[in-house]
Enzyme design. Structure first.
Site, PDB file in Angstrom:
ATOM      1  N   ARG A 104       0.867  -1.175   0.000  1.00  0.00           N
ATOM      2  CA  ARG A 104       0.000   0.000   0.000  1.00  0.00           C
ATOM      3  C   ARG A 104       0.904   1.225   0.000  1.00  0.00           C
ATOM      4  O   ARG A 104       2.008   1.197   0.538  1.00  0.00           O
ATOM      5  CB  ARG A 104      -0.892   0.015   1.235  1.00  0.00           C
ATOM      6  CG  ARG A 104      -1.813  -1.213   1.356  1.00  0.00           C
ATOM      7  CD  ARG A 104      -2.622  -1.162   2.639  1.00  0.00           C
ATOM      8  NE  ARG A 104      -3.514  -2.313   2.754  1.00  0.00           N
ATOM      9  CZ  ARG A 104      -3.196  -3.448   3.359  1.00  0.00           C
ATOM     10  NH1 ARG A 104      -1.988  -3.578   3.901  1.00  0.00           N
ATOM     11  NH2 ARG A 104      -4.058  -4.452   3.421  1.00  0.00           N
ATOM     12  N   LYS A 137      -2.090  -3.065   7.973  1.00  0.00           N
ATOM     13  CA  LYS A 137      -3.323  -2.781   8.690  1.00  0.00           C
ATOM     14  C   LYS A 137      -3.462  -3.686   9.904  1.00  0.00           C
ATOM     15  O   LYS A 137      -3.108  -4.860   9.867  1.00  0.00           O
ATOM     16  CB  LYS A 137      -4.529  -2.978   7.760  1.00  0.00           C
ATOM     17  CG  LYS A 137      -4.688  -1.870   6.733  1.00  0.00           C
ATOM     18  CD  LYS A 137      -5.983  -2.043   5.955  1.00  0.00           C
ATOM     19  CE  LYS A 137      -6.215  -0.896   4.995  1.00  0.00           C
ATOM     20  NZ  LYS A 137      -7.497  -1.047   4.258  1.00  0.00           N
ATOM     21  N   HIS A 146      -1.945   2.780  -6.190  1.00  0.00           N
ATOM     22  CA  HIS A 146      -2.831   1.633  -6.000  1.00  0.00           C
ATOM     23  C   HIS A 146      -2.982   0.821  -7.284  1.00  0.00           C
ATOM     24  O   HIS A 146      -3.170  -0.398  -7.240  1.00  0.00           O
ATOM     25  CB  HIS A 146      -4.195   2.097  -5.499  1.00  0.00           C
ATOM     26  CG  HIS A 146      -4.825   1.142  -4.531  1.00  0.00           C
ATOM     27  ND1 HIS A 146      -4.245   0.818  -3.317  1.00  0.00           N
ATOM     28  CD2 HIS A 146      -5.957   0.401  -4.602  1.00  0.00           C
ATOM     29  CE1 HIS A 146      -5.010  -0.051  -2.683  1.00  0.00           C
ATOM     30  NE2 HIS A 146      -6.051  -0.333  -3.450  1.00  0.00           N
ATOM     31  N   ARG A 186      -0.197  -1.500  -7.341  1.00  0.00           N
ATOM     32  CA  ARG A 186      -0.464  -2.595  -6.398  1.00  0.00           C
ATOM     33  C   ARG A 186      -1.345  -3.639  -7.072  1.00  0.00           C
ATOM     34  O   ARG A 186      -1.115  -4.850  -6.952  1.00  0.00           O
ATOM     35  CB  ARG A 186      -1.129  -2.035  -5.143  1.00  0.00           C
ATOM     36  CG  ARG A 186      -1.590  -3.069  -4.111  1.00  0.00           C
ATOM     37  CD  ARG A 186      -2.060  -2.343  -2.855  1.00  0.00           C
ATOM     38  NE  ARG A 186      -2.895  -3.136  -1.991  1.00  0.00           N
ATOM     39  CZ  ARG A 186      -2.462  -3.955  -1.033  1.00  0.00           C
ATOM     40  NH1 ARG A 186      -1.163  -4.114  -0.858  1.00  0.00           N
ATOM     41  NH2 ARG A 186      -3.296  -4.610  -0.268  1.00  0.00           N
ATOM     42  N   HIS A 228      -3.841  -8.955   2.958  1.00  0.00           N
ATOM     43  CA  HIS A 228      -5.296  -9.054   3.086  1.00  0.00           C
ATOM     44  C   HIS A 228      -5.652 -10.001   4.225  1.00  0.00           C
ATOM     45  O   HIS A 228      -5.163 -11.129   4.262  1.00  0.00           O
ATOM     46  CB  HIS A 228      -5.921  -9.576   1.788  1.00  0.00           C
ATOM     47  CG  HIS A 228      -5.898  -8.579   0.671  1.00  0.00           C
ATOM     48  ND1 HIS A 228      -6.020  -8.942  -0.654  1.00  0.00           N
ATOM     49  CD2 HIS A 228      -5.781  -7.228   0.681  1.00  0.00           C
ATOM     50  CE1 HIS A 228      -5.972  -7.862  -1.413  1.00  0.00           C
ATOM     51  NE2 HIS A 228      -5.825  -6.814  -0.630  1.00  0.00           N
ATOM     52  N   TYR A 256      -8.912 -10.264  -7.841  1.00  0.00           N
ATOM     53  CA  TYR A 256      -7.937 -10.277  -8.936  1.00  0.00           C
ATOM     54  C   TYR A 256      -8.141 -11.454  -9.869  1.00  0.00           C
ATOM     55  O   TYR A 256      -7.793 -11.383 -11.044  1.00  0.00           O
ATOM     56  CB  TYR A 256      -6.516 -10.272  -8.361  1.00  0.00           C
ATOM     57  CG  TYR A 256      -6.235  -9.017  -7.574  1.00  0.00           C
ATOM     58  CD1 TYR A 256      -6.076  -7.796  -8.218  1.00  0.00           C
ATOM     59  CD2 TYR A 256      -6.159  -9.047  -6.186  1.00  0.00           C
ATOM     60  CE1 TYR A 256      -5.851  -6.638  -7.502  1.00  0.00           C
ATOM     61  CE2 TYR A 256      -5.931  -7.888  -5.455  1.00  0.00           C
ATOM     62  CZ  TYR A 256      -5.780  -6.684  -6.127  1.00  0.00           C
ATOM     63  OH  TYR A 256      -5.569  -5.532  -5.419  1.00  0.00           O
TER      64      TYR A 256
END
Length: 338
Positions: free
Chosen positions: A156, A180, A252, A255, A278, A287
């Site tokens: 990110r 995250k 992004h 990414r 994730h 994806y």
């Protein structure tokens, strides 16, 4: 907002940061969403402690009338639900007025696709940047490193610009990033990324102005590192130079390119999930939808046969299948006869 509501909001944000490891950008988003909610309630002479179910429903309708996307309204409702759950857990109130409010239906758009050819053009454009002066060479070397690392790791943009110097291990060819929720993950580095990192870290460490910074990409900005906004701006300028200005390339998008290109070359979905950071594999599966949509587009638009011909062939094949099935059935009947 009343003093009491400000205190509850601050306590909620502190909980997200301390217990869930929410990043600064996430906390800012919650603060913006909940302030907007509180401002709406204030106009009704209410607050979060006295809000009713109809107040929240009207607020959702108000956002829709403003033209907010369903995904934006859904995110707003998620923040409200989490906040009211927090109020109940902390005995701020004894009911949850958001409990029966339904989330608006959203269709998740496929991420923007950048082909491998376009990615190569972007990377090639970095090599043509000027380097006559020391400052220009410094800027060029840093940008090459930023893009090579981003494309090699799928970080990110906030993770990329806040990378710490100590988290790069060139000997073992990997980097460690805290994403995250405070979760750490180790990501392998490609040969091109290692080469770019080697050149940049040597240049960075030789400069007395940047040597002592904890960040891989130091800056005079307030946070002490290159900002997301500045990198996005630089990337946009590079895209124009590479002839890709119409692609609206952002960090992004790179990414997304990292993930789709890996999967198209046979990478394991779980491995890509771990590298992207994730928490849920369903997020990574988007994806695979990109690849399927791309295959369908190739068949529909790139196939030498027209669509009508393709449909005719499909119908003809169905007729052939029925004939084969009938012949097989006849054969079976003959075998059953004594």
């Amino acid at each position: 907002m009343t003093v009491a509501n400000i205190a509850w909001l601050d306590a909620f944000l502190e909980m997200l940061a301390a217990e869930q490891g929410a990043a600064a950008n996430t906390l800012d988003a919650y603060k913006r969403d909940l302030r907007l909610y509180h401002n709406f309630l204030t106009q009704r002479k209410r607050d979060a402690l006295s809000a009713r179910e109809e107040d929240i429903a009207d607020f959702m309708e108000h956002l829709a009338k403003l033209g907010r996307a369903a995904s934006s309204v859904a995110r707003q409702l998620s923040a409200i639900k989490k906040f009211h759950l927090f109020l109940m857990q902390e005995n701020g109130r004894f009911d949850d007025p958001s409990q029966n409010i339904s989330r608006p239906k959203t269709t998740r758009p496929l991420p923007k696709m950048l082909s491998e050819t376009d990615t190569e053009k972007l990377l090639a454009a970095t090599r043509t940047l000027p380097e006559e002066t020391k400052s220009a060479y410094h800027t060029k070397t840093r940008l090459i490193c930023l893009i090579e690392v981003l494309y090699a790791t799928g970080l990110r943009v906030s993770e990329l610009v806040t990378l710490r110097r100590q988290n790069i291990n060139l000997q073992r060819q990997h980097l460690i990033v805290r994403g995250k929720g405070g979760r750490e993950r180790m990501i392998p580095l490609s040969g091109a990324a290692i080469q770019a990192l080697t050149q940049w870290t040597q240049l960075r460490d030789e400069d007395a102005r940047t040597r002592l910074s904890p960040y891989l990409f130091p800056s005079h900005a307030q946070g002490g590192h290159l900002t997301r906004q500045r990198f996005t701006q630089i990337l946009g300028q590079l895209a124009i130079q590479a002839g890709l200005g119409d692609k609206h390339i952002s960090p992004h998008v790179l990414r997304h390119a990292f993930a789709t290109h890996l999967l198209s070359h046979g990478a394991d979905l779980r491995a890509v999930q771990q590298m992207l950071g994730h928490a849920d594999i369903s997020t990574t599966q988007i994806y695979t939808h990109i690849l399927e949509a791309r295959k369908q587009a190739l068949v529909q638009h790139g196939h030498p046969l027209a669509q009508s011909t393709v449909e005719a062939n499909i119908e003809a094949n169905r007729g052939t299948d029925r004939e084969i099935e009938s012949a097989e059935n006849q054969s079976k009947i003959k075998k059953i006869k004594p």
